[in-house]
Motif scaffolding. Structure first.
Motif, PDB file in Angstrom:
ATOM      1  N   SER A  97       0.822  -1.220   0.000  1.00  0.00           N
ATOM      2  CA  SER A  97       0.000   0.000   0.000  1.00  0.00           C
ATOM      3  C   SER A  97       0.851   1.263   0.000  1.00  0.00           C
ATOM      4  O   SER A  97       0.329   2.369  -0.150  1.00  0.00           O
ATOM      5  N   GLU A  98       2.173   1.093   0.194  1.00  0.00           N
ATOM      6  CA  GLU A  98       3.080   2.235   0.228  1.00  0.00           C
ATOM      7  C   GLU A  98       4.120   2.092  -0.876  1.00  0.00           C
ATOM      8  O   GLU A  98       4.587   0.974  -1.169  1.00  0.00           O
ATOM      9  N   LYS A  99       4.493   3.207  -1.484  1.00  0.00           N
ATOM     10  CA  LYS A  99       5.485   3.157  -2.568  1.00  0.00           C
ATOM     11  C   LYS A  99       6.832   2.627  -2.076  1.00  0.00           C
ATOM     12  O   LYS A  99       7.593   1.999  -2.831  1.00  0.00           O
ATOM     13  N   GLU A 100       7.159   2.902  -0.778  1.00  0.00           N
ATOM     14  CA  GLU A 100       8.440   2.446  -0.235  1.00  0.00           C
ATOM     15  C   GLU A 100       8.496   0.920  -0.152  1.00  0.00           C
ATOM     16  O   GLU A 100       9.570   0.327  -0.283  1.00  0.00           O
ATOM     17  N   GLU A 101       7.320   0.274   0.047  1.00  0.00           N
ATOM     18  CA  GLU A 101       7.281  -1.190   0.052  1.00  0.00           C
ATOM     19  C   GLU A 101       7.663  -1.728  -1.320  1.00  0.00           C
ATOM     20  O   GLU A 101       8.487  -2.641  -1.448  1.00  0.00           O
ATOM     21  N   THR A 102       7.046  -1.146  -2.327  1.00  0.00           N
ATOM     22  CA  THR A 102       7.320  -1.582  -3.706  1.00  0.00           C
ATOM     23  C   THR A 102       8.782  -1.362  -4.063  1.00  0.00           C
ATOM     24  O   THR A 102       9.455  -2.259  -4.602  1.00  0.00           O
ATOM     25  N   ALA A 103       9.292  -0.169  -3.756  1.00  0.00           N
ATOM     26  CA  ALA A 103      10.681   0.166  -4.088  1.00  0.00           C
ATOM     27  C   ALA A 103      11.651  -0.778  -3.378  1.00  0.00           C
ATOM     28  O   ALA A 103      12.638  -1.257  -3.970  1.00  0.00           O
ATOM     29  N   LEU A 104      11.379  -1.069  -2.110  1.00  0.00           N
ATOM     30  CA  LEU A 104      12.283  -1.941  -1.354  1.00  0.00           C
ATOM     31  C   LEU A 104      12.246  -3.358  -1.901  1.00  0.00           C
ATOM     32  O   LEU A 104      13.294  -4.011  -2.039  1.00  0.00           O
ATOM     33  N   PHE A 105      11.033  -3.839  -2.257  1.00  0.00           N
ATOM     34  CA  PHE A 105      10.946  -5.220  -2.717  1.00  0.00           C
ATOM     35  C   PHE A 105      11.663  -5.387  -4.063  1.00  0.00           C
ATOM     36  O   PHE A 105      12.335  -6.394  -4.301  1.00  0.00           O
ATOM     37  N   ILE A 106      11.557  -4.379  -4.931  1.00  0.00           N
ATOM     38  CA  ILE A 106      12.292  -4.410  -6.208  1.00  0.00           C
ATOM     39  C   ILE A 106      13.800  -4.439  -5.930  1.00  0.00           C
ATOM     40  O   ILE A 106      14.555  -5.208  -6.540  1.00  0.00           O
ATOM     41  N   GLU A 107      14.233  -3.608  -4.976  1.00  0.00           N
ATOM     42  CA  GLU A 107      15.651  -3.544  -4.608  1.00  0.00           C
ATOM     43  C   GLU A 107      16.129  -4.880  -4.054  1.00  0.00           C
ATOM     44  O   GLU A 107      17.211  -5.369  -4.402  1.00  0.00           O
ATOM     45  N   ILE A 108      15.315  -5.510  -3.215  1.00  0.00           N
ATOM     46  CA  ILE A 108      15.707  -6.777  -2.593  1.00  0.00           C
ATOM     47  C   ILE A 108      15.823  -7.883  -3.633  1.00  0.00           C
ATOM     48  O   ILE A 108      16.755  -8.693  -3.596  1.00  0.00           O
ATOM     49  N   LYS A 109      14.905  -7.927  -4.581  1.00  0.00           N
ATOM     50  CA  LYS A 109      14.969  -8.966  -5.624  1.00  0.00           C
ATOM     51  C   LYS A 109      16.216  -8.793  -6.486  1.00  0.00           C
ATOM     52  O   LYS A 109      16.878  -9.768  -6.841  1.00  0.00           O
ATOM     53  N   ASP A 110      16.535  -7.536  -6.809  1.00  0.00           N
ATOM     54  CA  ASP A 110      17.757  -7.291  -7.594  1.00  0.00           C
ATOM     55  C   ASP A 110      19.003  -7.628  -6.764  1.00  0.00           C
ATOM     56  O   ASP A 110      19.985  -8.166  -7.287  1.00  0.00           O
TER      57      ASP A 110
END
Length: 697
Positions: free
Chosen positions: A610-623
């Motif tokens: 629900s937060e943009k920071e969640e999305t950004a962090l999850f993309i970062e973690i997968k990379d």
């Protein structure tokens, strides 16, 4: 308050020079402690020492002001006998005491009023206390006395405000203080009455005693400079340790120069300088880089013939010693060094480990094993560029290295082991490399300048550590009679200095197998593990010397690996985590680890974001995870992989910081809460899997 000079001199039989520096420091320290304990104000401290006397001077108050001392006693619940004993020692009644609560416990306190006192009334006991408290490396008692001191105490000169202070040691050594001392033992051995410290210094100078050790040192150095200025190109070789020792041997330094017969100059220079420095306490001289046929010595008196007899006597003594050395040298040269191998069978190394001959063969084989390992695993290592015939050179040097222990010269001059072996090997046509290895075998690792010397040194150290561990002679506590800790540090420093990629466990296993094969004794089956642990513990010491942080050392040593990799990784990690980003990522990792503790699930449902920071962090973690897998499967070496992984991990700091700043992990909705914990659990799992060093930071 008005201060007066207090001054004491202890006249003693010859104090060993090696004890003097520590002795005079303790003398001053204990006096100061006594003054402080008795609330005596002091300043202008001066201390001096000669071979025969210790001197302390200070300006101190004439009177000690009235003061109140608060004395702590036992708990109020202590046994009656204990409380009564305290009251008796303080000379007070229970009613005169108070109570104070300390850490929820009630203690008895008493205030003791001390009246104004004259300082001179305390000084006699203070001097006695100092004499009794002086620590010595070795002490003795004399006559029928039970009192121990470094050497017999012959006189106590003690004055305060130019008046005699009564120091009564009649019961201990039948001695009490005087207002006089004695001059130089040979040139002015008579009573000298003094009034104060300045009067004392001048009268002692007239009596041929230079009391101040620094002044004696300056006289010696100045006279050596005069000799150099008179003799063209001559340089007096003054080492700090020898100079300090000579200063401690004389009360009235008289510097002279003597001659060395030309026939002795064909001896190796180390033989001559060792004889002069270690045996006679003379200073060698050089012209250019070559030893000159002169020596400088320091006499302790002046003679009517201006020192001619003293000079002749010192030349005669040195000639006698060098004659012995020349005989041994020429006799040793008649026997090839290799022929002394059989003689090594008569020299025991250890009753359970055989002779020096047995040890020589073990080191030779270990040198071969080390060379093979180095050649195989260090291709392209510029630090370890070895000649093509290095294996044969190492084996040859190992065979000859200990042979000089059986020569006449080394039996007489044990300090020259290795040095004489190198000379004999050179005279008998051995290669420069072989001679260098023999010469440098006993040197500290920091002084080794060639990989071949380092490899031999490493083989020697591995053998001695493994051998002694195998028979239960490992260091215990502060005791290390065989200097095994220093040997282990040497191994670590050699590996790091030359960036060796080496399987140390394999080498130690082979060494232990050889010991078991050759010895009839039962060996400790845990030897290999114990030796590895011992050496790795010394690695911690070396890393600390490099300035590596304690936490970094602990973290990199969690992962079993070779010494060189640990050292390089420690330096990389230390630099990275001294940066602000590095500190922040450690803090973030620990925070995430604490949150996910007990929640190992890493499943994440992106539809719950629900937060943009969640999305950004999850993309970062997968990379982050993808990059880590790629690096893990790459052909990079261990250290380069670690460095690249570390660099990539630092890039996660921004996304993680923004997540923690703007996202509430413990959301009211349990599904969202668990989903966010899952993101953090995946982050932590990546670190634990690919960077266990960080996980243990």
């Amino acid at each position: 308050m008005n201060k007066k000079n207090f001054f004491v001199e202890l006249l003693i039989e010859e104090i060993p020079a090696r004890f003097q520096t520590t002795a005079i420091e303790n003398f001053s320290k204990i006096f100061c402690e006594e003054f402080l304990k008795n609330r005596i104000q002091f300043d202008d401290i001066r201390t001096c020492i000669t071979p025969r006397r210790m001197v302390f001077s200070a300006n101190i108050d004439e009177e000690i002001s009235e003061f109140v001392e608060e004395k702590k006693g036992p708990q109020n619940s202590a046994p009656k006998e204990v409380i009564e004993q305290f009251l008796k020692s303080a000379n007070v009644s229970r009613e005169q005491c108070t109570e104070k609560i300390i850490n929820n416990k009630a203690f008895i306190f008493v205030n003791i009023r001390h009246e104004k006192r004259k300082t001179e009334d305390l000084l006699g006991n203070i001097v006695k206390n100092v004499i009794f408290a002086l620590p010595w490396q070795k002490s003795m008692h004399w006559g029928d006395h039970s009192f121990n001191f470094v050497r017999p105490l012959r006189n106590i000169l003690c004055l305060f405000d130019e008046k005699l202070v009564n120091v009564d040691m009649i019961n201990e050594i039948n001695l009490c203080s005087k207002n006089y001392t004695f001059g130089h033992r040979f040139m002015a051995n008579k009573k000298i009455f003094v009034n104060n410290v300045n009067d004392y210094i001048e009268k002692m100078r007239e009596a041929f005693v230079i009391v101040d050790q620094n002044e004696r040192k300056k006289i010696i150095l100045d006279e050596c400079n005069n000799i150099e200025s008179k003799e063209k190109n001559l340089k007096v070789d003054i080492t700090k340790d020898l100079l300090e020792e000579v200063v401690g041997l004389v009360e009235y330094p008289v510097v002279m120069i003597g001659n060395i017969s030309e026939k002795f100059m064909r001896l190796p220079s180390e033989v001559i300088t060792t004889t002069m420095q270690s045996h006679q306490r003379y200073f060698p001289t050089n012209i250019g880089n070559k030893l000159a046929p002169y020596f400088v010595f320091v006499a302790n008196n002046i003679t009517a013939d201006k020192g001619k007899a003293i000079k002749a006597g010192n030349e005669r003594v040195l000639s006698a010693r060098l004659s012995d050395a020349l005989f041994f040298f020429e006799n040793d040269l008649t026997t090839p060094l290799e022929r002394h191998l059989d003689d090594l069978k008569k020299i025991a190394f250890n009753e359970k480990l055989g002779t020096v001959y047995d040890r020589t063969l073990r080191i030779r084989d270990l040198c071969e094993l080390l060379y093979d390992e180095i050649s195989k695993n260090n291709v392209g290592n510029e630090q370890l560029m070895l000649p093509k015939n290095s294996k044969e050179l190492l084996k040859r040097a190992a065979l000859l290295a200990k042979c000089d222990l059986a020569t006449g010269m080394v039996c007489e001059f044990t300090e020259l082991q290795g040095i004489m072996g190198a000379h004999y090997a050179s005279f008998q046509g051995e290669s420069v490399e072989v001679c260098d290895i023999i010469r440098n075998q006993y040197k500290m690792v920091d002084d080794l300048y060639s990989p071949l010397c380092a490899l031999y040194s490493m083989a020697d150290k591995i053998d001695v550590i493994t051998s002694l561990f195998a028979i239960g002679k490992a260091p215990t506590g502060s005791k290390d009679p065989f200097a095994l800790r220093r040997a282990a540090i040497g191994i670590v420093k050699i590996i790091t200095k030359y960036e060796m990629n080496i399987d140390l466990r394999k080498i130690i296993e082979k060494t232990f197998e050889r010991l078991q094969k050759d010895s009839k004794e039962n060996m400790d089956p845990n030897t290999v593990d114990n030796v590895i642990t011992f050496i790795m513990d010394r690695l911690r010491v070396v890393l600390k010397e490099f300035g590596i942080e304690h936490d970094v050392i602990n973290s990199v040593m969690v992962v079993p690996q070779d010494i060189q990799s640990i050292q390089k990784k420690a330096k990389i990690l230390d630099i990275s985590f001294k940066s602000e980003v590095g500190k922040q990522i450690i803090s973030i990792y620990r925070r995430a680890r604490n949150i996910v503790q007990g929640n190992s699930g890493t499943l994440v449902d992106e539809s719950l974001f629900s937060e943009k920071e969640e999305t950004a962090l999850f993309i970062e973690i997968k990379d982050f995870e993808k990059t880590m897998i790629e690096l893990e499967n790459s052909e990079l070496n261990i250290v380069d992989k670690f460095e690249e992984k570390l660099k990539r991990s630092l890039k996660t700091e921004k996304a993680m910081s923004e997540f923690f700043a703007n996202v509430l992990v413990n959301a009211d909705d349990k599904r969202i809460q668990q989903n966010r914990i899952g993101i953090l659990a995946r982050f932590v799992a990546i670190f634990n899997r690919f960077l266990p060093e960080i996980a243990n930071f």
